[in-house]
Scaffold this motif. Sequence first.
Motif, PDB file in Angstrom:
ATOM      1  N   ASP A  38      37.453  34.934  47.641  1.00  0.00           N
ATOM      2  CA  ASP A  38      36.029  34.942  48.329  1.00  0.00           C
ATOM      3  C   ASP A  38      36.435  33.066  47.614  1.00  0.00           C
ATOM      4  OD1 ASP A  38      35.459  37.156  48.588  1.00  0.00           O
ATOM      5  OD2 ASP A  38      35.262  37.633  46.491  1.00  0.00           O
ATOM      6  N   GLU A  80      41.918  44.094  45.186  1.00  0.00           N
ATOM      7  CA  GLU A  80      41.490  43.035  44.226  1.00  0.00           C
ATOM      8  C   GLU A  80      41.666  41.360  43.483  1.00  0.00           C
ATOM      9  OE1 GLU A  80      39.487  46.443  40.539  1.00  0.00           O
ATOM     10  OE2 GLU A  80      41.155  45.076  40.002  1.00  0.00           O
ATOM     11  N   LYS A 138      47.144  33.414  43.359  1.00  0.00           N
ATOM     12  CA  LYS A 138      47.537  34.525  44.489  1.00  0.00           C
ATOM     13  C   LYS A 138      49.258  34.562  45.510  1.00  0.00           C
ATOM     14  CE  LYS A 138      47.585  36.019  49.089  1.00  0.00           C
ATOM     15  NZ  LYS A 138      48.399  35.160  50.333  1.00  0.00           N
ATOM     16  N   ARG A 160      41.159  40.378  46.935  1.00  0.00           N
ATOM     17  CA  ARG A 160      39.571  40.033  47.474  1.00  0.00           C
ATOM     18  C   ARG A 160      38.935  38.608  46.752  1.00  0.00           C
ATOM     19  NH1 ARG A 160      37.634  44.250  45.318  1.00  0.00           N
ATOM     20  NH2 ARG A 160      38.183  45.209  47.111  1.00  0.00           N
ATOM     21  N   SER A 161      39.403  38.507  45.474  1.00  0.00           N
ATOM     22  CA  SER A 161      39.227  37.230  44.816  1.00  0.00           C
ATOM     23  C   SER A 161      39.536  35.306  45.441  1.00  0.00           C
ATOM     24  CB  SER A 161      39.581  37.284  43.438  1.00  0.00           C
ATOM     25  OG  SER A 161      39.365  35.901  42.476  1.00  0.00           O
ATOM     26  N   LEU A 181      41.633  33.260  39.163  1.00  0.00           N
ATOM     27  CA  LEU A 181      40.822  33.917  39.958  1.00  0.00           C
ATOM     28  C   LEU A 181      40.233  34.739  39.230  1.00  0.00           C
ATOM     29  CD1 LEU A 181      44.684  35.345  41.834  1.00  0.00           C
ATOM     30  CD2 LEU A 181      43.169  33.530  42.576  1.00  0.00           C
ATOM     31  N   GLY A 182      39.714  34.781  37.752  1.00  0.00           N
ATOM     32  CA  GLY A 182      38.479  35.446  37.215  1.00  0.00           C
ATOM     33  C   GLY A 182      38.958  36.832  37.418  1.00  0.00           C
ATOM     34  N   LEU A 183      40.547  37.696  37.341  1.00  0.00           N
ATOM     35  CA  LEU A 183      40.781  38.426  37.041  1.00  0.00           C
ATOM     36  C   LEU A 183      41.080  38.669  36.309  1.00  0.00           C
ATOM     37  CD1 LEU A 183      42.200  39.126  40.930  1.00  0.00           C
ATOM     38  CD2 LEU A 183      40.412  39.901  40.336  1.00  0.00           C
TER      39      LEU A 183
END
Length: 259
Positions: free
Chosen positions: A144, A137, A176, A140-141, A127-129
Amino acid sequence: MAGLFAQMNNKHKEAVDTFTEALSMETHYEEEIALLHVLRAEANAATEKPPHMDIVLDCSMAIEKGLEVSKAYMLRGRHLVKLDIFDAALKDFETVKIKKPEKFLKIIEDTKALQKEWEEKGHYEILGLEQTATKAEIIRSFRDLSMKFHPDRHRDNPEFLQEAFEEKYKKVVNAKLILVDEGNRRDYDEELRHEKEYDHWERSGGQWYRQEQPRYQPGQWNQRQQYNQGRPRWGEHRQYNQGPRRDHHRQGNDHQYYY
């Protein structure tokens, strides 16, 4: 000719526009159309921010129309790597390697290394987190990335791209589902902590005591505790903080640890 002239003078955006205009005309033979797609892909690849998906589609169109040149496979393979679509990229590189094996062995090795790195990504990385990300967040990721990878957005793409993006979408959905649930996320964070501790323990030269070993070797858990003979008592290594705990449910029956 105008597009080639612009490309030679490093006017890549102008070259892209020229090749696009040429492709809009319906007076070309199939071979000419295929060549124009490759030329546009090459011009796009030279721009400051290459549109990887457009380049892949142009090369795919050229190959589909019978222009099976090394340049088309090489361009497509390089930009498939940028999209993290490694299986298809390796197939393209293998096709080129048959003709020029000495040139692309390093590229293939690097691609396989990137593929392994991608496959080992955890839920946060997918998720790039960061691990400290909030629930908002995460959602939201996910939104996207789901807009980017959702299969409905790729119905008109070649089949290999549809399959690749569907696989990515599944990974994003799974990440997620794990991270938005408090219980699942707590268990996953604990699992990451144990893995990090164990990796550190292995790098530091430690060894895990296993039940099948005949005798306990002094200093195997911690140099501060020396045992003359016998096995450590139940829970003794935890009492002296002699190594991180490795979750027993992650091991097979042949890997049983004393806690």
